[in-house]
Design an enzyme around this catalytic site. Structure first.
Site, PDB file in Angstrom:
ATOM      1  N   CYS A 260       0.277  -1.471  -0.090  1.00  0.00           N
ATOM      2  CA  CYS A 260       0.274   0.001   0.284  1.00  0.00           C
ATOM      3  C   CYS A 260       0.589   1.365  -0.167  1.00  0.00           C
ATOM      4  O   CYS A 260       1.106   2.230  -0.924  1.00  0.00           O
ATOM      5  CB  CYS A 260      -0.921   0.264   1.239  1.00  0.00           C
ATOM      6  SG  CYS A 260      -2.346  -1.350   0.682  1.00  0.00           S
ATOM      7  N   ILE A 261       1.611   1.668   1.033  1.00  0.00           N
ATOM      8  CA  ILE A 261       2.060   2.975   1.359  1.00  0.00           C
ATOM      9  C   ILE A 261       2.837   2.776   0.319  1.00  0.00           C
ATOM     10  O   ILE A 261       3.379   4.379  -0.594  1.00  0.00           O
ATOM     11  CB  ILE A 261       2.493   2.541   3.028  1.00  0.00           C
ATOM     12  CG1 ILE A 261       1.476   2.890   3.626  1.00  0.00           C
ATOM     13  CG2 ILE A 261       2.748   4.609   2.702  1.00  0.00           C
ATOM     14  CD1 ILE A 261       1.956   3.271   5.097  1.00  0.00           C
TER      15      ILE A 261
END
Length: 420
Positions: A260-261
């Site tokens: 994600c990040i």
């Protein structure tokens, strides 16, 4: 028996979703293009951190099975797409898996069916990519079938928040599609939140992770100048978070990892640049800062060894923890990888230990996993604490090591370790 839900993509997102749907009484079919995944699940073996083999057995006892046969999808009430969207060479999402999954569903699409995309992507994907593929056979979204987007919010290894108690955002191409998707998720998720449409739902996921990306970058940048100024940033954060409003604690580290990040904010940045012609500068700067952290860790490591009269080249360096977050085996985008590559490039004699990882290959070669952790710590010239697994006693390791570099700020600031 009618299939209530087909989950397309049985990875860290799709399998937990299937588990909760099955537990709520839905007849769930799992679909995956990889035969090894299908065979493993049908033989009772889990391949994701958050589900055990016993969880799979429980699901099977309630009718769950996995398949790679598109014919099994026919007649299903709903299909949810949970396939990966890695970065493409251009910096946007690689939609190959989404397109393949959509084409699979299109073969079995029937009037009244609900299709939901959960894969993280740029705003507009549901309507611009998924919808035309599904409509190739003549059925029309919003008239003949329902179409929506619902961002996945799975946090692997999170013992407090899982599929059921994490609010579910849903946004359809029309109100009826939103209602249909909300009704489906309400059967196995405690709270469903309706979005204005698919683009708002798509963008909400990107905002969540861009927010984290930017704030982690802020802490990583502060860690550098706080070190140079002789300020303990970890104490600064502890003090700041005593304020009951207006502050949320984020922490520095050796970089960012996971799907994600490090990935999702780039989808939004790429879309802004390709569609509007200008840069999303916050994201680009955050990416630059966070990606530079492994190199900064190497620089600090060199300085620590230099202070002891040693060169990094030829020194025995032990990395503790190579997964992207604590207490799971997932190595996706782990900062340990670029850190290891940079250390090897400087000539370090590199080894690693991780209670969840038996073998670790970087830079085209397999790294040595130490068999005796205590002995390896005692023999290392430098131990770098990369991931804070619960199984690790960082303070004890710091006291036993010749040099201990704590990149997670968990050791005593007055003890034997050197903290980021």
């Amino acid at each position: 028996m009618t299939v209530d839900l087909v989950v397309v993509g049985l990875g860290y997102v799709g399998l937990p979703l299937a588990k909760e749907a099955v537990a709520s009484g839905l007849n769930v079919l799992g679909f995956d293009a990889y035969g090894s995944v299908v065979d493993g699940l049908n033989n009772g073996r889990s391949h994701v951190d958050d589900l055990s083999d016993s969880d799979i057995a429980t699901m099977q006892s309630k009718g769950f099975r996995a398949t790679s046969n598109v014919e099994d999808i026919r007649g299903a009430d709903a299909a949810v797409i949970c396939v990966p969207t890695p970065l493409s060479a251009e910096g946007g999402p690689d939609l190959a898996a989404v397109i393949a999954a959509t084409e699979t569903i299109a073969e079995a699409l029937a009037p009244g069916m609900l299709v939901v995309l959960e894969s993280t992507t740029y705003p507009g994907t549901t309507e611009d990519i998924v919808k035309p593929i599904l409509e190739r056979g003549g059925l029309r979204a919003g008239t003949d079938f329902h179409l929506a987007f619902s961002p996945e919010r799975i946090d692997p290894g999170n013992a407090q928040f899982g599929m059921r108690n994490t609010p579910k955002v849903v946004g359809g191409i029309d109100p009826a599609s939103t209602d249909r998707a909300a009704d489906l998720y309400a059967r196995f998720v405690d709270t469903v939140v309706r979005a204005s449409g698919t683009r708002e739902a798509e963008t909400s996921k990107l905002l969540e992770n861009t927010y984290r990306h930017v704030n982690i970058a802020l802490m990583n940048e502060m860690s550098k100048f706080c070190h140079d100024l002789g300020i303990d940033l970890w104490d600064v954060i502890k003090l700041a978070k005593t304020k009951p409003f207006g502050f949320q604690a984020f922490y520095p580290g050796p970089g960012v990892g996971g799907h994600c990040i490090p990935i999702d904010p780039n989808y939004l940045s790429h879309r802004v640049k390709s569609e509007l012609g200008y840069s999303f500068r916050f994201v680009e700067l955050a990416q630059e800062i966070n990606m530079a952290m492994p190199a900064y860790i190497v620089q600090r490591s060199q300085d620590l060894l230099n202070d002891e009269g040693k060169a990094l080249k030829g020194s025995k360096v032990l990395l503790l923890g190579v997964t992207y977050k604590p207490d799971i085996a997932d190595q996706r985008e782990s900062p340990a990888r670029p850190l290891g590559v940079a250390l090897l490039a400087k000539g370090a004699d590199l080894s690693f230990h991780d209670p969840y990882v038996e073998s670790w290959a970087i830079d085209g070669g397999s790294m040595t996993r130490v068999a005796d952790l205590d002995q390896a710590i005692a023999q290392a010239d430098l131990v770098i604490f990369v991931q804070n697994h619960d199984a690790y006693d960082a303070e004890a390791y710091a006291n036993a090591a010749a040099l201990f570099f704590d990149t997670r700020g968990v050791t005593n600031p007055d003890g034997a370790s050197h903290r980021l």
